[in-house]
Design a protein around this motif. Sequence first.
Motif, PDB file in Angstrom:
ATOM      1  N   VAL A 138       0.873  -1.224  -0.025  1.00 45.27           N
ATOM      2  CA  VAL A 138      -0.089  -0.052  -0.004  1.00 45.27           C
ATOM      3  C   VAL A 138       1.072   1.281  -0.045  1.00 45.27           C
ATOM      4  O   VAL A 138       2.099   1.215   0.482  1.00 45.27           O
ATOM      5  CB  VAL A 138      -1.016   0.070   1.177  1.00 45.27           C
ATOM      6  CG1 VAL A 138      -1.899  -1.219   1.227  1.00 45.27           C
ATOM      7  CG2 VAL A 138      -0.167  -0.009   2.694  1.00 45.27           C
ATOM      8  N   ARG A 139       0.396   2.278  -0.538  1.00 46.38           N
ATOM      9  CA  ARG A 139       0.931   3.793  -0.523  1.00 46.38           C
ATOM     10  C   ARG A 139       1.882   3.992   0.850  1.00 46.38           C
ATOM     11  O   ARG A 139       1.293   3.746   1.934  1.00 46.38           O
ATOM     12  CB  ARG A 139       0.457   4.838  -0.893  1.00 46.38           C
ATOM     13  CG  ARG A 139      -0.402   4.746  -2.242  1.00 46.38           C
ATOM     14  CD  ARG A 139       0.768   5.065  -3.229  1.00 46.38           C
ATOM     15  NE  ARG A 139       0.248   5.009  -4.532  1.00 46.38           N
ATOM     16  CZ  ARG A 139       0.912   4.963  -5.694  1.00 46.38           C
ATOM     17  NH1 ARG A 139       2.313   4.958  -5.520  1.00 46.38           N
ATOM     18  NH2 ARG A 139       0.522   5.017  -6.859  1.00 46.38           N
ATOM     19  N   ALA A 140       3.067   4.056   0.752  1.00 46.66           N
ATOM     20  CA  ALA A 140       3.880   4.227   1.889  1.00 46.66           C
ATOM     21  C   ALA A 140       3.445   5.450   2.735  1.00 46.66           C
ATOM     22  O   ALA A 140       3.346   6.523   2.368  1.00 46.66           O
ATOM     23  CB  ALA A 140       5.683   4.511   1.415  1.00 46.66           C
ATOM     24  N   HIS A 141       3.238   5.190   3.988  1.00 51.77           N
ATOM     25  CA  HIS A 141       2.806   6.251   5.142  1.00 51.77           C
ATOM     26  C   HIS A 141       3.499   5.733   6.300  1.00 51.77           C
ATOM     27  O   HIS A 141       3.502   6.739   7.536  1.00 51.77           O
ATOM     28  CB  HIS A 141       1.502   5.962   5.375  1.00 51.77           C
ATOM     29  CG  HIS A 141       0.967   4.813   5.799  1.00 51.77           C
ATOM     30  ND1 HIS A 141       0.571   3.701   5.079  1.00 51.77           N
ATOM     31  CD2 HIS A 141       0.334   4.203   7.140  1.00 51.77           C
ATOM     32  CE1 HIS A 141       0.168   2.780   5.632  1.00 51.77           C
ATOM     33  NE2 HIS A 141      -0.063   2.992   6.940  1.00 51.77           N
ATOM     34  N   GLY A 148       9.155   2.076  -2.016  1.00 50.81           N
ATOM     35  CA  GLY A 148       8.230   3.188  -1.678  1.00 50.81           C
ATOM     36  C   GLY A 148       6.895   2.592  -1.321  1.00 50.81           C
ATOM     37  O   GLY A 148       6.026   3.441  -1.390  1.00 50.81           O
ATOM     38  N   TRP A 149       6.859   1.267  -1.168  1.00 50.15           N
ATOM     39  CA  TRP A 149       5.760   0.904  -0.491  1.00 50.15           C
ATOM     40  C   TRP A 149       5.513   0.320   0.804  1.00 50.15           C
ATOM     41  O   TRP A 149       6.607  -0.420   1.340  1.00 50.15           O
ATOM     42  CB  TRP A 149       5.187  -0.063  -1.489  1.00 50.15           C
ATOM     43  CG  TRP A 149       4.861   0.068  -2.855  1.00 50.15           C
ATOM     44  CD1 TRP A 149       5.861   0.490  -4.065  1.00 50.15           C
ATOM     45  CD2 TRP A 149       3.586   0.548  -3.192  1.00 50.15           C
ATOM     46  NE1 TRP A 149       5.043   0.967  -5.150  1.00 50.15           N
ATOM     47  CE2 TRP A 149       3.823   0.867  -4.742  1.00 50.15           C
ATOM     48  CE3 TRP A 149       2.183   0.572  -3.130  1.00 50.15           C
ATOM     49  CZ2 TRP A 149       2.835   1.345  -5.694  1.00 50.15           C
ATOM     50  CZ3 TRP A 149       0.930   1.179  -3.861  1.00 50.15           C
ATOM     51  CH2 TRP A 149       1.449   1.231  -5.180  1.00 50.15           C
ATOM     52  N   ASN A 150       4.653   0.337   1.657  1.00 43.00           N
ATOM     53  CA  ASN A 150       4.427  -0.376   2.880  1.00 43.00           C
ATOM     54  C   ASN A 150       3.967  -1.937   2.671  1.00 43.00           C
ATOM     55  O   ASN A 150       3.088  -1.965   1.795  1.00 43.00           O
ATOM     56  CB  ASN A 150       3.574   0.274   4.080  1.00 43.00           C
ATOM     57  CG  ASN A 150       4.459   1.491   4.367  1.00 43.00           C
ATOM     58  OD1 ASN A 150       3.699   2.636   4.479  1.00 43.00           O
ATOM     59  ND2 ASN A 150       5.649   1.687   4.453  1.00 43.00           N
ATOM     60  N   PRO A 190       0.874  -3.558  -5.881  1.00 45.92           N
ATOM     61  CA  PRO A 190      -0.154  -2.752  -5.020  1.00 45.92           C
ATOM     62  C   PRO A 190      -1.423  -3.429  -4.909  1.00 45.92           C
ATOM     63  O   PRO A 190      -2.236  -3.985  -5.513  1.00 45.92           O
ATOM     64  CB  PRO A 190      -0.595  -1.528  -6.070  1.00 45.92           C
ATOM     65  CG  PRO A 190       0.630  -1.698  -7.099  1.00 45.92           C
ATOM     66  CD  PRO A 190       0.998  -3.021  -7.466  1.00 45.92           C
TER      67      PRO A 190
END
Length: 275
Positions: A138-141, A148-150, A190
């Motif tokens: 998922v989008r990196a947070h 660049g991804w979690n 993704p």
Amino acid sequence: MTAAPADLCAVVLAAGLGTRLRPLTSLLPKALVPVGNVPLLDRAFARLAAIGLSGPDRVAVNAHWLADEVVAHVGARAHVSVEEQPLGTAGALGNLRRWIAGRAVMVLNADAYVATDSGDLAALLSGWDGEHVRLHGVRAHKPDPFLGWNFAGASLLPAADAAALSDLPAELARTTWRPAERAGRLEIVPLGGLYLDCGTPADYLAANLHAAAGDNLIAPGAQLTGTATTSVIGPDARVHGKITRCVLWPGAEVAATESLTDAIRVGTSLTVPAG
């Protein structure tokens, strides 16, 4: 829909202590806490069954904390590996080496709540060459992402990577994912939907409310003589008071004099705030 090849097995990781979710996980292992009135582990089994992975020859579960409850709940649906000490995500697979028997492995976190419009694990498998390590992302947070991804709770390990793991305590991020990333062998797929790890009361409540889809989700045998708004009410639970954005475990009760908001209720008096 992509189906699992014959030389692929699955391991559902269910041995975690669930410390961030206590006191709930003092009563049940995290893999068995209900989300939308369905134990998380059963949600993982359903996701795997959708791609043809089921039964003790194709699916294994590891257990440690409150392991007897996991063993009883799984029954004959999967092979269960009970760990005397927590082995981590990599050590758990090393401990299952004989059962894995040279196959590639799909690894799922039991505490993952995943909601998508299409088969998430089929998408993870689609086009896989069996040589690259794959992660759902998922989008990196969070810090230290992968390309660049979690990580989003599911991964694919080629047979050689799985066979290289030892049964000593270790984590896949260190033993396998980061080395694959450095070698250019890591792929991110993704996740086209919602992912929550249910590790905290807030995320656990969020997963339940998502499962309720903006309404009340009331299990058979529950009694509602009070008022409920956007809540999940488990089997044989009783609501005589007022609840708003709450989760009631099976058999829980809210008295007529009580008003609960953003909370999990177990029994007649255990209330875990989740705001």
